[in-house]
Scaffold this active site. Structure first.
Site, PDB file in Angstrom:
ATOM      1  CG  HIS A 279      -2.088  -0.961   1.250  1.00 49.74           C
ATOM      2  ND1 HIS A 279      -1.946  -2.472   1.691  1.00 49.74           N
ATOM      3  CD2 HIS A 279      -3.353  -1.015   0.795  1.00 49.74           C
ATOM      4  CE1 HIS A 279      -2.933  -2.970   1.340  1.00 49.74           C
ATOM      5  NE2 HIS A 279      -3.821  -2.010   0.865  1.00 49.74           N
ATOM      6  CG  ASP A 352      -4.471  -5.108  -4.058  1.00 51.09           C
ATOM      7  OD1 ASP A 352      -5.551  -4.638  -3.781  1.00 51.09           O
ATOM      8  OD2 ASP A 352      -3.730  -5.595  -3.141  1.00 51.09           O
TER       9      ASP A 352
END
Length: 426
Positions: A279, A352
């Site tokens: 992330h 993702d």
């Protein structure tokens, strides 16, 4: 030659015929007797293996084929998909490959309702899927109405998803107003070692999410926790034993899929060995291809066999298992060579989030999108810039950098699943 003609020829002398018949009967008796005692005939006994020899299954020489009913259903689906695609422009098809947040198309702060703004947004951006987060949920009635309205505005029904794994990834379960189950971290389920519990988690997720209008869940986590210090996955994984994780993932997927909710295996090729959270930026794994085959691939294979409709590809970079050191989500070696060719996955492959640091810090929205489609991705999750991503893919097709057939291949899979889930009626 007729039987009548033969009889007429034999009438002058019947003795030779009688003698020959007797001889034939005796010969046949002797042959049968020899076969019986020597095992010359192919009998059930003769198919048995010699004592002490390994068991060998008899070879099935019949060719596998679909039943007439299954074949008819497949033909009907294909024909319906063909009909839908006749009316779709290249732009429409590319939008079907986008899975976005409601805010990315409505351009408002936080979406908690779907009205005229949402209707206009979906007309302008006919995306294939929408994902909601905790901030979008105020109550059950509000959520049901929001999702219902959103679906009513879309000419082609959209996938509606949420990240609902259990533990710290519980967008709905953590909100008491939603009336859904707050499942424990999956590591707790794995530690119990009871696959039936995993099935019940999947079944409960399916029942409760479908009641709100969701048709996809970005779960279960199929990562094997190879690195105990991995904070991105941690207790989201069922555990560190590949066989245990594979069993738990299989059962969870069955609980979801058998009760009408599309499961999403994540994060291929297995995010449990990394140290850095993708992330926030570049996240690498030193696992070799052989190590992946013996460990991380096992839960994904079991999940595939259990019928998972989606697989989410991570942004981790394999530095020893591939030649091109790029995030898995834009790697042809990971997506096409490993997931499609080696594991035989034919479902929808989704990235993702493309808003994560591992992508945004190293690639432009345009570059990442084109690379992902070339690698074999069917849907891009949460592109950082939807319009730029869409324009880049359309431009790549028009220039010949990506074939139109490549786009159609993914859109066919998307529409076929929507038909299978009865989101679109034949």
């Amino acid at each position: 030659m007729s039987r009548r003609f033969v009889a007429q020829r034999r009438r002058p002398g019947k003795k030779p015929l009688v003698i020959i018949s007797v001889i034939l009967v005796l010969v046949m008796a002797l042959v049968f007797s020899a076969g019986y005692f020597t095992g010359s005939f192919v009998t059930k006994k003769s198919l048995q293996q010699p004592e002490g020899a390994p068991e060998v299954a008899p070879t099935d020489t019949t060719q596998p084929s679909q039943t007439p009913t299954a074949q008819n259903a497949a033909d009907t689906t294909a024909a319906t998909v063909d009909e839908l695609m006749k009316d779709m422009s290249l732009s429409d098809m590319v939008y079907q490959m986008m899975f976005v947040t409601p805010e990315s198309i409505t351009k408002i702060g936080t979406a908690v309702a779907a009205g005229e703004t949402t209707r206009q947004a979906i007309e302008k951006y006919p995306v294939g899927g929408i994902v909601y987060f905790a901030k979008n949920f105020e109550s059950r009635d509000q959520t049901i109405q929001m999702i219902s309205n959103t679906q009513s505005y879309s000419e082609i029904p959209v996938f509606i998803s949420v990240d609902e794994e259990g533990g710290r990834v519980s967008r709905l379960g953590s909100n008491g107003a939603m009336g859904t189950t707050k499942h424990p971290p999956m590591k707790q389920i794995g530690d119990g070692g009871d696959a039936k519990k995993a099935y019940e988690v999947g079944k409960t997720l399916a029942t409760e999410l479908k009641a709100l209008g969701f048709n996809v869940d970005f779960a279960p986590d199929a990562d094997v926790l190879v690195n105990a210090g991995n904070t991105e996955i941690g207790d989201r994984s069922f555990g560190s034993d590949p066989a245990l994780v594979a069993s738990m993932v299989e059962s969870t997927v069955k609980g979801m899929q058998e009760n009408g909710l599309s499961a999403t295996l994540k994060h291929f090729p297995g995010h449990g060995s990394t140290q850095v959270d993708s992330h926030t930026g570049y996240s690498a794994s030193t696992r070799t291809l052989e190590q992946l085959r013996q460990s991380e691939f096992l839960p994904f294979k079991n999940g595939i066999d259990a019928g998972a409709d989606f697989i989410m590809v991570s942004h981790m970079t394999l530095v020893n298992a591939v030649t091109e050191k790029v995030p898995a989500s834009i790697s042809k070696e990971v997506i096409t060579d490993m997931l499609i060719d080696e594991l035989g996955y034919q479902g929808i492959i989704i990235t993702d989030s493309f808003s994560m640091g591992a992508i945004t810090q190293n690639y432009s929205a345009k570059d990442a999108a084109v690379r992902a489609i070339k690698a074999g991705v069917d849907m891009i999750l949460m592109p950082a810039d939807l319009e730029a991503t869409h324009a880049a893919i359309v431009s790549a097709v028009e220039s010949g950098d990506i074939s139109r057939g490549r786009i159609e291949q993914s859109v066919r899979k998307i529409l076929a699943l929507k038909l299978k889930k009865q989101m679109i009626q034949n």
